[in-house]
Scaffold this motif. Structure first.
Motif, PDB file in Angstrom:
ATOM      1  N   ALA A   1      -0.080  -1.952  -5.523  1.00 14.13           N
ATOM      2  CA  ALA A   1       0.615  -2.400  -4.313  1.00 14.13           C
ATOM      3  C   ALA A   1       1.898  -1.606  -4.092  1.00 14.13           C
ATOM      4  O   ALA A   1       2.173  -1.142  -2.974  1.00 14.13           O
ATOM      5  N   HIS A   2       2.706  -1.430  -5.119  1.00 12.54           N
ATOM      6  CA  HIS A   2       3.978  -0.725  -4.968  1.00 12.54           C
ATOM      7  C   HIS A   2       3.778   0.772  -4.701  1.00 12.54           C
ATOM      8  O   HIS A   2       4.544   1.374  -3.934  1.00 12.54           O
ATOM      9  N   ILE A   3       2.754   1.360  -5.293  1.00 12.39           N
ATOM     10  CA  ILE A   3       2.456   2.765  -5.021  1.00 12.39           C
ATOM     11  C   ILE A   3       2.060   2.939  -3.558  1.00 12.39           C
ATOM     12  O   ILE A   3       2.494   3.874  -2.877  1.00 12.39           O
ATOM     13  N   LEU A   4       1.245   2.015  -3.044  1.00 13.73           N
ATOM     14  CA  LEU A   4       0.826   2.096  -1.646  1.00 13.73           C
ATOM     15  C   LEU A   4       1.997   1.872  -0.694  1.00 13.73           C
ATOM     16  O   LEU A   4       2.071   2.496   0.360  1.00 13.73           O
ATOM     17  N   VAL A   5       2.906   0.982  -1.056  1.00 17.30           N
ATOM     18  CA  VAL A   5       4.098   0.770  -0.224  1.00 17.30           C
ATOM     19  C   VAL A   5       4.856   2.077  -0.066  1.00 17.30           C
ATOM     20  O   VAL A   5       5.288   2.441   1.040  1.00 17.30           O
ATOM     21  N   ASP A   6       5.000   2.813  -1.163  1.00 11.55           N
ATOM     22  CA  ASP A   6       5.705   4.097  -1.106  1.00 11.55           C
ATOM     23  C   ASP A   6       4.910   5.139  -0.328  1.00 11.55           C
ATOM     24  O   ASP A   6       5.465   5.854   0.520  1.00 11.55           O
TER      25      ASP A   6
ATOM     26  N   ALA B   1      -6.465  -5.509  -2.202  1.00  9.17           N
ATOM     27  CA  ALA B   1      -5.485  -4.673  -2.893  1.00  9.17           C
ATOM     28  C   ALA B   1      -4.674  -3.798  -1.946  1.00  9.17           C
ATOM     29  O   ALA B   1      -3.466  -3.622  -2.131  1.00  9.17           O
ATOM     30  N   VAL B   2      -5.342  -3.247  -0.920  1.00  7.87           N
ATOM     31  CA  VAL B   2      -4.666  -2.315  -0.021  1.00  7.87           C
ATOM     32  C   VAL B   2      -3.938  -3.044   1.101  1.00  7.87           C
ATOM     33  O   VAL B   2      -2.804  -2.696   1.444  1.00  7.87           O
ATOM     34  N   CYS B   3      -4.573  -4.053   1.682  1.00  6.87           N
ATOM     35  CA  CYS B   3      -3.971  -4.732   2.828  1.00  6.87           C
ATOM     36  C   CYS B   3      -3.084  -5.896   2.399  1.00  6.87           C
ATOM     37  O   CYS B   3      -1.876  -5.895   2.663  1.00  6.87           O
ATOM     38  N   LEU B   4      -3.670  -6.877   1.748  1.00  5.31           N
ATOM     39  CA  LEU B   4      -2.937  -8.098   1.427  1.00  5.31           C
ATOM     40  C   LEU B   4      -1.815  -7.857   0.429  1.00  5.31           C
ATOM     41  O   LEU B   4      -0.639  -8.134   0.712  1.00  5.31           O
TER      42      LEU B   4
ATOM     43  N   ALA C   1       5.588  -5.321   0.476  1.00  6.74           N
ATOM     44  CA  ALA C   1       6.577  -4.684   1.348  1.00  6.74           C
ATOM     45  C   ALA C   1       7.335  -5.695   2.196  1.00  6.74           C
ATOM     46  O   ALA C   1       8.354  -5.344   2.799  1.00  6.74           O
ATOM     47  N   GLY C   2       6.847  -6.915   2.258  1.00  3.83           N
ATOM     48  CA  GLY C   2       7.481  -7.901   3.135  1.00  3.83           C
ATOM     49  C   GLY C   2       7.042  -7.780   4.570  1.00  3.83           C
ATOM     50  O   GLY C   2       7.719  -8.265   5.485  1.00  3.83           O
ATOM     51  N   CYS C   3       5.898  -7.111   4.806  1.00  2.00           N
ATOM     52  CA  CYS C   3       5.366  -6.974   6.163  1.00  2.00           C
ATOM     53  C   CYS C   3       4.864  -8.321   6.678  1.00  2.00           C
ATOM     54  O   CYS C   3       4.668  -9.272   5.923  1.00  2.00           O
TER      55      CYS C   3
ATOM     56  N   PRO D   1      -2.827   4.061 -12.940  1.00  2.00           N
ATOM     57  CA  PRO D   1      -2.419   2.648 -12.972  1.00  2.00           C
ATOM     58  C   PRO D   1      -3.409   1.690 -12.352  1.00  2.00           C
ATOM     59  O   PRO D   1      -3.351   0.488 -12.605  1.00  2.00           O
ATOM     60  N   GLY D   2      -4.330   2.188 -11.531  1.00  2.00           N
ATOM     61  CA  GLY D   2      -5.295   1.299 -10.901  1.00  2.00           C
ATOM     62  C   GLY D   2      -6.567   1.099 -11.693  1.00  2.00           C
ATOM     63  O   GLY D   2      -7.376   0.228 -11.350  1.00  2.00           O
ATOM     64  N   VAL D   3      -6.782   1.897 -12.734  1.00  2.00           N
ATOM     65  CA  VAL D   3      -8.044   1.823 -13.481  1.00  2.00           C
ATOM     66  C   VAL D   3      -8.169   0.487 -14.203  1.00  2.00           C
ATOM     67  O   VAL D   3      -7.248   0.030 -14.869  1.00  2.00           O
ATOM     68  N   MET D   4      -9.311  -0.111 -14.072  1.00  4.00           N
ATOM     69  CA  MET D   4      -9.567  -1.456 -14.574  1.00  4.00           C
ATOM     70  C   MET D   4      -9.349  -1.592 -16.074  1.00  4.00           C
ATOM     71  O   MET D   4      -9.347  -0.625 -16.835  1.00  4.00           O
TER      72      MET D   4
END
Length: 499
Positions: A177-182, A205-208, A214-216, A351-354
């Motif tokens: 989540a934090h990587i995608l925010v950046d 994971a990507v949307c929610l 991000a506080g969107c 970091p995303g690998v299960m």
């Protein structure tokens, strides 16, 4: 705080009145989302749900999904999310395999879950609009969990065998989540929106999770309908939307009354789940003044591994470069790295690998090698590190963004008394990308009606897995070992009279 629900508590404390969720005219503030999720978590705790217990959730893309999802995380439960089209046998298998202690289902998707709950003597919590838990004390703050503990369990069939539970950890969810925010440059000022299913890893994971981190505000649409999606983008002044190729194509075909003027706020469109034709990307940009950016990931990599990030040149036909902290290598069947530009299997580390597959040590050892995830997908890297997926995992069909694994469908069809042999394959389709097709050799003298077969199959399979195209042959092609050779099936050359 190490909990997937932690960001909601943080934003509710800092900006309580800021919009968290939108569903039509219904707007949920971060304070409201926190309070209702805390109450739901309190109810789960009162029902005896404890840290590490598995809770199965069946709900569409509505605010109440988010409440139940967050409420389960609040108490430290492992959340299992399933398709609202899942049948009782499919749910029953997951319940048995996971050891779920509680089922939660949206009020319009209870039939199959109720049957399983009754058969197994398990409690079923039916979620009504509003999702307010009554009679239970809310939880003050989410349970602080170890980062390597399992947070969600998402079942996927892979290319062989029964569905396996992919264990994604607290760290997988938070870090992704934090990587995608950046990468997406998301801020609290952004207005995210999607019609993707939140029970799927992309929507989750990507949307929610990224949007909440991000506080969107996040606008939700269920079910997806192209005109309704376009209207939501315009009405809610969305700045970022996410979908799969069939959604973008459907919006383009429904866009006669929509143009760039109504989408001035839209800066970012994300696509995944299947390859997006370059023609669709170009047409969308011309129509709406916004480029669609493709990425690549699997359930086993928390949906996100590579992306055509904003800071780099966009290359149509590529799924971008590795996300921060992720490494991609292309290897040959022996596990050796191949030269740049050469096709091989995509291996991922990051970091995303299960964590692994739930109670499947052998399968985990096969797909996870020294921290590297073997995806099974053929691809190649160019000299600048852009990844292109040149095919997909063997046999898998992607219908409208949903993964359909032929063996699972075949195992059901083989239960039909008049089917002797069957091969399930993907056939190109303008609407869904691929359609599920079955080539069947019937019992001598038997007459199978395709429409009746589909009705029969729907009793055991989700609707999107049921073959919508059926053709019959005397026998399927086989190799020396007796294995059916799907590559020798020419769909266009088969008798069309039986479709």
């Amino acid at each position: 705080m190490s909990n997937a629900a932690g960001s909601v508590w943080e934003h509710a404390a800092a900006t309580p009145e800021a919009a968290a969720l939108r569903a039509g005219e219904d707007v949920w503030s971060y304070a409201r989302l926190r309070d209702v999720s805390a109450a739901f978590g309190g109810e789960l705790r009162a029902r005896g749900v404890r840290v590490g217990d598995r809770v199965l959730l069946v709900a569409p893309t509505v605010p109440e999904f988010v409440v139940a999802y967050l409420g389960a995380h609040v108490v430290g439960a492992v959340v299992i999310t399933m398709n609202t089209m899942a049948t009782a046998p499919e749910i029953d298998y997951v319940v048995e395999d996971s050891g779920a202690v509680l089922l939660v289902a949206w009020h319009r998707a209870t039939q199959a879950a109720q049957r399983v709950a009754d058969d197994r003597g398990l409690p079923l919590r039916i979620v009504e609009p509003g999702a307010v838990a009554g009679g239970s004390e809310g939880i003050d703050s989410p349970v602080d969990r170890d980062r390597d503990e399992t947070a969600v369990l998402l079942y996927t069939s892979g290319t062989t065998g029964r569905p396996k539970g992919v264990e994604l950890t607290v760290a997988n969810l938070l870090d992704t989540a934090h990587i995608l925010v950046d990468e997406l440059r998301l801020t609290a000022e952004d207005r995210f929106g999607t019609g993707l299913p939140l029970f799927h890893v992309f929507g989750q994971a990507v949307c929610l999770n990224a949007g909440l981190a991000a506080g969107c505000s996040i606008s939700l649409l269920s079910p997806f309908e192209p005109v309704a999606m376009l209207e939501m983008i315009r009405r809610d002044r969305l700045s970022c939307v996410a979908g799969v190729p069939t959604m973008w194509n459907a919006m383009l075909h429904a866009a006669d009354d929509f143009g760039p003027d109504g989408f001035a706020s839209l800066r970012l469109a994300l696509s995944g789940g299947a390859s997006l034709p370059g023609a669709v990307i170009r047409a969308f940009s011309e129509r709406f003044g916004c480029s669609i950016l493709e990425g690549y990931g699997l359930t086993e990599s928390t949906a996100a591994s590579t992306f055509n990030c904003l800071a780099m040149e966009q290359r149509v036909g590529s799924v971008g470069v590795p996300l921060a902290g992720t490494t991609v290598e292309i290897r040959d069947p022996l596990g050796s790295v191949v030269p740049i530009g050469q096709v091989g299997e995509v291996w991922l580390r990051g970091p995303g690998v299960m964590k692994g597959y739930w109670k499947r040590p052998d399968a985990t050892a096969t797909d996870l090698v020294d921290g590297w995830l073997k995806t099974g997908d053929p691809g190649r890297l160019d000299e600048d590190g852009y990844l292109a997926i040149v095919d997909r995992a063997k046999d898998m069909i992607i219908r409208g963004g949903y993964n359909v694994y032929p063996r699972e469908v075949e195992e059901v069809l083989y239960q039909h008394p008049d089917i002797v042999e069957v091969a399930v394959i993907g056939v190109p389709d303008e609407k869904y990308g691929e359609e599920v097709a079955a080539v069947i050799a019937a019992r001598p003298g038997a007459a199978i009606d395709p429409a009746e077969l589909r009705v029969w199959a729907k009793e055991q399979l989700s609707a999107y897995k049921v073959p919508h195209l059926v053709r019959f042959v005397d026998a399927l092609p086989k190799g020396a070992t007796g294995k059916i050779l799907k590559r020798e099936l020419d769909w266009d050359a088969l008798d069309t009279a039986t479709s």
